[in-house]
Design a protein around this motif. Structure first.
Motif, mmCIF file in Angstrom:
data_model
loop_
_atom_site.group_PDB
_atom_site.id
_atom_site.type_symbol
_atom_site.label_atom_id
_atom_site.label_comp_id
_atom_site.label_asym_id
_atom_site.label_seq_id
_atom_site.Cartn_x
_atom_site.Cartn_y
_atom_site.Cartn_z
ATOM 1 N N ARG A 25 -16.050 43.409 87.286
ATOM 2 C CA ARG A 25 -16.439 44.153 86.085
ATOM 3 C C ARG A 25 -16.134 43.320 84.839
ATOM 4 N NH1 ARG A 25 -11.949 46.447 88.288
ATOM 5 N NH2 ARG A 25 -13.080 48.134 89.302
ATOM 6 N N ARG A 26 -16.817 43.625 83.773
ATOM 7 C CA ARG A 26 -16.647 42.883 82.521
ATOM 8 C C ARG A 26 -15.225 43.034 82.004
ATOM 9 N NH1 ARG A 26 -20.014 41.399 78.072
ATOM 10 N NH2 ARG A 26 -18.742 39.918 76.877
ATOM 11 N N PRO A 30 -13.063 42.660 78.802
ATOM 12 C CA PRO A 30 -13.242 42.511 77.356
ATOM 13 C C PRO A 30 -12.574 41.236 76.827
ATOM 14 C CG PRO A 30 -12.666 44.773 77.891
ATOM 15 C CD PRO A 30 -12.498 43.977 79.155
ATOM 16 N N ALA A 32 -15.950 35.939 78.299
ATOM 17 C CA ALA A 32 -17.399 35.791 78.446
ATOM 18 C C ALA A 32 -17.751 35.605 79.911
ATOM 19 C CB ALA A 32 -17.890 34.598 77.640
ATOM 20 N N PRO A 33 -18.597 36.477 80.467
ATOM 21 C CA PRO A 33 -18.997 36.323 81.868
ATOM 22 C C PRO A 33 -20.023 35.212 82.028
ATOM 23 C CG PRO A 33 -20.159 38.170 80.891
ATOM 24 C CD PRO A 33 -19.213 37.655 79.829
ATOM 25 N N GLY A 63 -24.507 35.746 81.751
ATOM 26 C CA GLY A 63 -24.805 36.907 80.930
ATOM 27 C C GLY A 63 -24.673 38.238 81.645
ATOM 28 N N ILE A 64 -23.801 38.307 82.639
ATOM 29 C CA ILE A 64 -23.643 39.545 83.412
ATOM 30 C C ILE A 64 -22.723 40.506 82.662
ATOM 31 C CG2 ILE A 64 -22.714 40.514 85.556
ATOM 32 C CD1 ILE A 64 -23.577 37.971 86.948
ATOM 33 N N HIS A 65 -23.162 41.746 82.531
ATOM 34 C CA HIS A 65 -22.381 42.743 81.805
ATOM 35 C C HIS A 65 -22.075 43.981 82.649
ATOM 36 C CE1 HIS A 65 -22.922 40.562 78.020
ATOM 37 N NE2 HIS A 65 -24.177 40.377 78.395
ATOM 38 N N HIS A 66 -22.848 44.219 83.712
ATOM 39 C CA HIS A 66 -22.691 45.430 84.507
ATOM 40 C C HIS A 66 -21.845 45.146 85.758
ATOM 41 C CE1 HIS A 66 -25.641 47.491 82.023
ATOM 42 N NE2 HIS A 66 -26.408 46.427 82.133
ATOM 43 N N THR A 94 -29.291 44.118 86.106
ATOM 44 C CA THR A 94 -29.715 44.831 84.906
ATOM 45 C C THR A 94 -29.058 46.202 84.811
ATOM 46 O OG1 THR A 94 -31.643 45.627 86.137
ATOM 47 C CG2 THR A 94 -31.920 43.634 84.800
ATOM 48 N N PHE A 102 -17.047 37.015 86.420
ATOM 49 C CA PHE A 102 -16.510 37.862 85.351
ATOM 50 C C PHE A 102 -15.273 37.253 84.691
ATOM 51 C CE2 PHE A 102 -19.073 40.780 87.828
ATOM 52 C CZ PHE A 102 -19.687 41.543 86.861
#
Length: 365
Positions: free
Chosen positions: A105-106, A108, A111-112, A115-118, A228, A251
């Motif tokens: 999981r991201r 905070p 920077a993953p 560009g993975i955020h989910h 996504t 992550f």
């Protein structure tokens, strides 16, 4: 306060693994979470496993089957064939663990990659496949041939597939989907068994988006933007082992997420849940108070989540508070060196415990 303490079986470990466990237990202090927990400890250090000829592993497994909840520190697996072997294997066998769940999981402030955020959850077999396979070699003229006989069972395939769909169904994000799968086109009999159970689980969960993808395309998709929304990836044992070690660093760190071993009942609901940090004992970091405790802290949160599923709503609220406090502290820059921060192990754990204590004071846990 809870009427009866929640019983958690604690499996102590080696080197930095044990140090991280002791530091992370600060978040389970009754003063922090607002209710009592009973920690039943078993010393799974290499020294004690040798001394007891692995009897301590058997005892720990029996206790976990009774309590339903376990928390494990990282342990040493010796290399010698005549030594005590892997405690993880013995525990898995002892509780009939069939599914391992790891969620990247991201974090905070970190920077993953790609560009993975989910969140990406790997839901894998805990037994069978390449691990424990019979192996041998035979001469063939001037050549030598190696053989390996692997096994999977439909029962375990069904457990992995069903649990993957239940994880996706429980996600708060409607974009969550079950994604990926084995190489069923090349191996329709062996790997196809997992695909069959994935398809069957999809039929039982028609509201869960389902995108079966071959394992090689799954790897490509992860670095090519497939995430996504939250992904849950059901896998064979070895595929999941490899995939986990890709997903976690995407992550920021392999020490950034917990790992959960599950034993499921006849209805495929968790009967035993053991949470741990998926990394090793990191002997080079022992005694330096610098190792990242995030995975061990989140393991504490995870075991409380499963306590909540067993009828302890106060534990579920405390679990959420620990997750929020851990990620919140990271976002505020209270991170160890591997995540770009300057905090020590003990400083991170103390900060998270303080935030959990503050949350339990604001909400009647």
């Amino acid at each position: 306060m809870a009427a009866e303490p929640i019983r958690i079986v604690v499996l102590e470990g080696d080197e930095t693994g044990q140090e991280l466990l002791e530091a992370a237990l600060a978040v389970l202090d009754p003063d922090a979470i607002g209710f009592a927990v009973e920690l039943e400890r078993f010393d799974l250090s290499l020294e004690n496993r040798r001394r007891t000829a692995n009897g301590v592993c058997t005892g720990a497994a029996v206790a976990m089957r009774a309590a339903g909840l376990g928390l494990k520190a990282a342990t040493i697996t010796p290399e010698g064939a005549d030594d005590v072997g892997s405690p993880n294997r013995l525990i898995r066998e002892g509780i009939d663990g069939t599914v391992i769940v790891r969620t990247g999981r991201r974090i905070p402030g970190v920077a993953p990659i790609a560009g993975i955020h989910h969140p990406i959850t790997v839901c894998r077999m805990a037994v069978g496949d390449a691990y424990g396979a019979e192996q041998w070699r035979e001469r063939s003229g001037d050549d030598e041939i190696a053989f390996r006989t692997e096994r999977i069972s439909r029962r375990v395939c069904r457990a992995v597939a069903e649990h993957a769909f239940r994880i996706a169904a429980a996600a708060e994000d409607p974009r969550a989907r079950v994604y990926g799968g084995p190489k069923w086109t090349v191996s329709p009999v062996y790997e196809g068994m997992l695909k069959e159970e994935m398809d069957a689980a999809s039929g039982r969960h028609p509201d869960v988006p389902y995108e079966p993808v071959l394992i090689d395309a799954t790897y490509a998709g992860l670095v090519g933007g497939a995430a996504t929304g939250p992904l849950v990836i059901p896998t064979l044992n070895r595929d999941g082992d490899l995939l986990s070690d890709l997903v976690m660093p995407m992550f920021g760190s392999i020490a950034g997420a917990e790992s959960i071993l599950l034993s499921l009942d006849d209805d495929l609901h968790p009967a035993v849940a053991m949470a741990e940090a998926p990394h090793g004992t990191a002997p080079s970091l022992a005694g330096k108070d610098v190792a990242n405790p995030m995975a061990m802290i989140l393991a504490c949160a995870a075991v409380l989540h499963y306590a909540g599923e067993r009828g302890h709503p106060e534990a579920e609220r405390a679990s959420a508070a620990i997750y929020e406090a851990t990620l919140g502290a990271a976002g505020d820059g209270i991170r160890t060196h591997d995540l770009g921060g300057e905090a020590s192990t003990s400083e991170v754990c103390a900060e998270v415990a303080t935030r959990v204590r503050r949350a339990s004071g604001e909400v009647d846990i």
